[in-house]
Enzyme design. Sequence first.
Site, PDB file in Angstrom:
ATOM      1  CG  ASN A   9       3.166 -27.065 -24.601  1.00 23.01           C
ATOM      2  OD1 ASN A   9       4.402 -27.860 -24.115  1.00 23.01           O
ATOM      3  ND2 ASN A   9       2.979 -26.101 -23.312  1.00 23.01           N
TER       4      ASN A   9
ATOM      5  N   GLY B 175      -3.618 -14.526 -35.845  1.00 23.26           N
ATOM      6  CA  GLY B 175      -3.147 -16.029 -35.773  1.00 23.26           C
ATOM      7  C   GLY B 175      -4.243 -17.128 -35.795  1.00 23.26           C
TER       8      GLY B 175
ATOM      9  CG  ASP C 253      -3.122 -18.909 -31.903  1.00 21.55           C
ATOM     10  OD1 ASP C 253      -3.261 -18.278 -32.745  1.00 21.55           O
ATOM     11  OD2 ASP C 253      -2.603 -18.818 -31.032  1.00 21.55           O
TER      12      ASP C 253
ATOM     13  CB  THR D 154      13.658 -14.521  -2.985  1.00 22.51           C
ATOM     14  OG1 THR D 154      14.619 -13.622  -2.071  1.00 22.51           O
ATOM     15  CG2 THR D 154      13.769 -14.289  -4.381  1.00 22.51           C
TER      16      THR D 154
END
Length: 258
Positions: free
Chosen positions: A11, A107, A109, A184
């Site tokens: 994103n 990085g 970020d 499940t």
Amino acid sequence: MLLVIDVGNTNITLGVFEELNLKANFRLHTNTARTSDEYGLVLCDLLKAKNIRLEDITSVTIASVVPKIMHSLVSGIIKYLNITPLIIGIGTKTGIKVVTANPKEIGADRVVDAVAAYEIYGGPVLVIDFGTAITYDLITADGSFIAGVTSPGLRISADALWNQTAKLPEIEIAKPDSILAKDTVTSMQAGLIYGCIGQTEYIVKRMLHESKIENCRVVATGGLGKIIAESTNVIQVYDPHLTLKGLKIISEKNKGIK
């Protein structure tokens, strides 16, 4: 007003600051195929939707871990906002000293998160970003970025689970009421969420043990981080806008620097 943009693998997160106030924030899917006009028009539409005039945006700061989109994104900003953005990278003033073996590998970020956590919450601090990958970064009391751990994020793990098996379905990533799953779907949810909680607790405790750092605050961010932060006592603070705040702090530190 300041427009900050965090370009992640999954994103793109955007925020608009008016002085200290985060006036608006947006989230886009990261799309490497968009042209500069598409990015420019999307930005204009998002700002107008929040009643923010284009001429009120006076500066833009970007952190990106996706080089492929940067030409189109930057060109769109220059074309539609008439602003050349500050791009976080080597040489950007941050106030954090990266002292790992190869600082260039860290990085943008992660540096931005480290800056925000250190400036807002103080050091030493361990900052966890629950993004596409989960990153654990340790910053000392004097603002040195000394170590980082990277592991697959919840969505990567979930995608692997249902894409690499013949019968397991695609599920919502959510915490079940109990780890004692009876079907499940809840079995998969339990494995993903409780597995991530266990990983988080172990990695945090191991990093602090090996570093011998005491009284270290642990700060988390990232879209799915809230689920984990609410489920463990090793995280003291969950700040969903940590990266946007870090971009604002770095923008302020670099005012007037060309």
